[in-house]
Design a protein around this motif. Structure first.
Motif, PDB file in Angstrom:
ATOM      1  N   TYR A 111       0.740  -1.238  -0.084  1.00  0.00           N
ATOM      2  CA  TYR A 111       0.120   0.064  -0.129  1.00  0.00           C
ATOM      3  C   TYR A 111       0.858   1.203   0.059  1.00  0.00           C
ATOM      4  O   TYR A 111       1.894   1.163   0.663  1.00  0.00           O
ATOM      5  CB  TYR A 111      -1.062  -0.070   1.253  1.00  0.00           C
ATOM      6  CG  TYR A 111      -2.173  -0.609   0.950  1.00  0.00           C
ATOM      7  CD1 TYR A 111      -3.322  -0.202   0.409  1.00  0.00           C
ATOM      8  CD2 TYR A 111      -2.251  -2.255   1.227  1.00  0.00           C
ATOM      9  CE1 TYR A 111      -4.615  -0.794   0.139  1.00  0.00           C
ATOM     10  CE2 TYR A 111      -3.531  -2.850   0.941  1.00  0.00           C
ATOM     11  CZ  TYR A 111      -4.319  -2.364   0.200  1.00  0.00           C
ATOM     12  OH  TYR A 111      -5.378  -2.976  -0.015  1.00  0.00           O
ATOM     13  N   SER A 112       0.287   2.263  -0.624  1.00  0.00           N
ATOM     14  CA  SER A 112       1.088   3.539  -0.656  1.00  0.00           C
ATOM     15  C   SER A 112      -0.098   4.731  -0.266  1.00  0.00           C
ATOM     16  O   SER A 112      -1.041   4.404  -0.235  1.00  0.00           O
ATOM     17  CB  SER A 112       1.583   3.798  -2.209  1.00  0.00           C
ATOM     18  OG  SER A 112       0.345   3.870  -3.019  1.00  0.00           O
ATOM     19  N   SER A 113       0.501   6.015  -0.216  1.00  0.00           N
ATOM     20  CA  SER A 113      -0.634   7.067  -0.034  1.00  0.00           C
ATOM     21  C   SER A 113      -1.608   6.985  -0.942  1.00  0.00           C
ATOM     22  O   SER A 113      -2.787   7.181  -0.637  1.00  0.00           O
ATOM     23  CB  SER A 113       0.225   8.395  -0.038  1.00  0.00           C
ATOM     24  OG  SER A 113       1.242   8.329   0.856  1.00  0.00           O
ATOM     25  N   SER A 114      -1.539   6.669  -2.272  1.00  0.00           N
ATOM     26  CA  SER A 114      -2.608   6.970  -3.105  1.00  0.00           C
ATOM     27  C   SER A 114      -3.403   5.676  -3.014  1.00  0.00           C
ATOM     28  O   SER A 114      -4.812   5.848  -3.149  1.00  0.00           O
ATOM     29  CB  SER A 114      -1.951   7.049  -4.614  1.00  0.00           C
ATOM     30  OG  SER A 114      -1.201   5.906  -5.147  1.00  0.00           O
ATOM     31  N   SER A 115      -2.878   4.235  -2.867  1.00  0.00           N
ATOM     32  CA  SER A 115      -3.741   3.283  -2.696  1.00  0.00           C
ATOM     33  C   SER A 115      -4.600   3.470  -1.335  1.00  0.00           C
ATOM     34  O   SER A 115      -5.899   2.924  -1.148  1.00  0.00           O
ATOM     35  CB  SER A 115      -3.160   2.037  -3.059  1.00  0.00           C
ATOM     36  OG  SER A 115      -2.072   2.142  -1.931  1.00  0.00           O
ATOM     37  N   LEU A 116      -4.037   3.970  -0.489  1.00  0.00           N
ATOM     38  CA  LEU A 116      -4.864   4.204   0.830  1.00  0.00           C
ATOM     39  C   LEU A 116      -5.883   5.305   0.686  1.00  0.00           C
ATOM     40  O   LEU A 116      -6.699   5.132   1.418  1.00  0.00           O
ATOM     41  CB  LEU A 116      -3.701   4.415   2.050  1.00  0.00           C
ATOM     42  CG  LEU A 116      -3.063   3.419   2.446  1.00  0.00           C
ATOM     43  CD1 LEU A 116      -1.990   3.634   3.435  1.00  0.00           C
ATOM     44  CD2 LEU A 116      -3.862   2.194   3.083  1.00  0.00           C
ATOM     45  N   ARG A 117      -5.476   6.426  -0.025  1.00  0.00           N
ATOM     46  CA  ARG A 117      -6.501   7.374  -0.071  1.00  0.00           C
ATOM     47  C   ARG A 117      -7.700   6.730  -0.917  1.00  0.00           C
ATOM     48  O   ARG A 117      -8.818   6.784  -0.490  1.00  0.00           O
ATOM     49  CB  ARG A 117      -5.899   8.113  -1.249  1.00  0.00           C
ATOM     50  CG  ARG A 117      -6.675   9.363  -1.994  1.00  0.00           C
ATOM     51  CD  ARG A 117      -6.825  10.539  -1.033  1.00  0.00           C
ATOM     52  NE  ARG A 117      -8.303  10.643  -0.592  1.00  0.00           N
ATOM     53  CZ  ARG A 117      -8.539  11.149   0.704  1.00  0.00           C
ATOM     54  NH1 ARG A 117      -7.652  11.829   1.340  1.00  0.00           N
ATOM     55  NH2 ARG A 117      -9.792  11.286   1.107  1.00  0.00           N
ATOM     56  N   TYR A 118      -7.537   5.792  -1.756  1.00  0.00           N
ATOM     57  CA  TYR A 118      -8.873   4.849  -2.382  1.00  0.00           C
ATOM     58  C   TYR A 118      -9.569   4.047  -1.438  1.00  0.00           C
ATOM     59  O   TYR A 118     -10.571   4.148  -1.335  1.00  0.00           O
ATOM     60  CB  TYR A 118      -8.335   4.067  -3.510  1.00  0.00           C
ATOM     61  CG  TYR A 118      -9.286   2.971  -4.115  1.00  0.00           C
ATOM     62  CD1 TYR A 118      -9.959   3.499  -4.938  1.00  0.00           C
ATOM     63  CD2 TYR A 118      -9.409   1.925  -3.550  1.00  0.00           C
ATOM     64  CE1 TYR A 118     -11.145   2.690  -5.571  1.00  0.00           C
ATOM     65  CE2 TYR A 118     -10.575   1.057  -4.202  1.00  0.00           C
ATOM     66  CZ  TYR A 118     -11.210   1.575  -4.919  1.00  0.00           C
ATOM     67  OH  TYR A 118     -12.459   0.684  -5.638  1.00  0.00           O
ATOM     68  N   VAL A 119      -8.831   3.524  -0.440  1.00  0.00           N
ATOM     69  CA  VAL A 119      -9.492   2.678   0.851  1.00  0.00           C
ATOM     70  C   VAL A 119     -10.222   3.629   1.585  1.00  0.00           C
ATOM     71  O   VAL A 119     -11.637   3.316   1.705  1.00  0.00           O
ATOM     72  CB  VAL A 119      -8.396   1.983   1.354  1.00  0.00           C
ATOM     73  CG1 VAL A 119      -9.056   1.349   2.823  1.00  0.00           C
ATOM     74  CG2 VAL A 119      -7.746   0.870   0.681  1.00  0.00           C
ATOM     75  N   LEU A 120      -9.733   4.645   1.970  1.00  0.00           N
ATOM     76  CA  LEU A 120     -10.253   5.751   2.876  1.00  0.00           C
ATOM     77  C   LEU A 120     -11.584   6.336   2.205  1.00  0.00           C
ATOM     78  O   LEU A 120     -12.451   6.624   2.880  1.00  0.00           O
ATOM     79  CB  LEU A 120      -9.259   6.770   3.309  1.00  0.00           C
ATOM     80  CG  LEU A 120      -9.734   7.634   4.552  1.00  0.00           C
ATOM     81  CD1 LEU A 120     -10.192   6.724   5.662  1.00  0.00           C
ATOM     82  CD2 LEU A 120      -8.447   8.717   4.865  1.00  0.00           C
ATOM     83  N   ASP A 121     -11.355   6.702   1.053  1.00  0.00           N
ATOM     84  CA  ASP A 121     -12.632   7.330   0.454  1.00  0.00           C
ATOM     85  C   ASP A 121     -13.643   6.213   0.163  1.00  0.00           C
ATOM     86  O   ASP A 121     -14.932   6.653   0.397  1.00  0.00           O
ATOM     87  CB  ASP A 121     -12.194   7.552  -1.235  1.00  0.00           C
ATOM     88  CG  ASP A 121     -11.361   8.840  -1.234  1.00  0.00           C
ATOM     89  OD1 ASP A 121     -11.242   9.799  -0.370  1.00  0.00           O
ATOM     90  OD2 ASP A 121     -10.878   9.072  -2.534  1.00  0.00           O
ATOM     91  N   ALA A 122     -13.374   5.015  -0.167  1.00  0.00           N
ATOM     92  CA  ALA A 122     -14.467   3.912  -0.187  1.00  0.00           C
ATOM     93  C   ALA A 122     -15.165   3.719   1.240  1.00  0.00           C
ATOM     94  O   ALA A 122     -16.293   3.583   1.240  1.00  0.00           O
ATOM     95  CB  ALA A 122     -13.827   2.724  -0.570  1.00  0.00           C
ATOM     96  N   VAL A 123     -14.062   3.717   2.503  1.00  0.00           N
ATOM     97  CA  VAL A 123     -14.912   3.581   3.822  1.00  0.00           C
ATOM     98  C   VAL A 123     -15.605   4.816   3.843  1.00  0.00           C
ATOM     99  O   VAL A 123     -16.869   4.564   4.598  1.00  0.00           O
ATOM    100  CB  VAL A 123     -13.666   3.580   4.911  1.00  0.00           C
ATOM    101  CG1 VAL A 123     -14.342   4.020   6.074  1.00  0.00           C
ATOM    102  CG2 VAL A 123     -12.676   2.229   4.652  1.00  0.00           C
TER     103      VAL A 123
END
Length: 186
Positions: A111-123
């Motif tokens: 995971y990177s900042s951008s892939s975690l951004r995707y996770v956080l947006d989905a949550v």
């Protein structure tokens, strides 16, 4: 589900739903919240960091960010349950066979900042939170809460800061709490 697994809707099975509703994302979010993990630490997280029996995350100095020490951070029992279940579930996925990475993206990358951004947006979408939240907001919330409830020393240790001055920015007691403290002083 069809889009996620690249198959026609008519071929989505009950097993696909079970696979989609696993413990990976709950374990990432809860662990990050408890430990105040930076995005790079989520990407570096290893299975051997997890100490389920003691509800801790043990981050060795070679994986530590911004410092050169071993760190042990506390985890809530609920988080430990999610991690325990994720470690069991993780064994079912081929992409984890030759790695000790705790979590990988669907493309088998850390995971990177951008892939975690995707996770956080989905949550946030699922939870119907209509504001922009960054991964560092999770870390900041952990630091602020820990400083308020247990003091700066506990926040310093949980967030893995060498310098107490770094942790001091999380000491943001609300006006009401400060007023109550003054009233209690007499």
């Amino acid at each position: 589900m069809a889009k996620r697994y690249g198959k026609p809707t008519s071929e989505v099975t009950q097993e696909d739903w079970k696979r989609a509703n696993g413990f990976k994302y709950p374990s990432i979010v809860h662990t990050a919240l408890d430990a105040g993990l930076r995005p790079i630490e989520v990407g570096r997280a290893k299975t051997h960091w997890v100490d389920v029996s003691n509800s801790t995350l043990r981050i060795p100095e070679e994986d530590s960010t911004k410092n050169e020490d071993n760190w042990t951070v506390s985890l809530r029992h609920e988080t430990t349950k999610y991690l325990s279940r994720w470690l069991e579930e993780r064994e079912l996925y081929e992409k984890y066979e030759d790695t000790d990475s705790l979590w990988l993206t669907r493309h088998s990358n850390p995971y990177s900042s951008s892939s975690l951004r995707y996770v956080l947006d989905a949550v946030c979408e699922i939870a119907e939170i209509n504001r922009d939240i960054s991964w560092y907001a999770i870390r900041h919330s952990t630091g602020t809460y820990m400083a308020r409830e247990e003091g700066l020393a506990a926040a310093q240790s949980q967030l893995r800061h060498h310098n107490i001055e770094t942790t001091a920015k999380y000491d943001q007691a609300p006006v009401e709490d400060r007023r109550d403290a003054l009233d209690n002083m007499g």
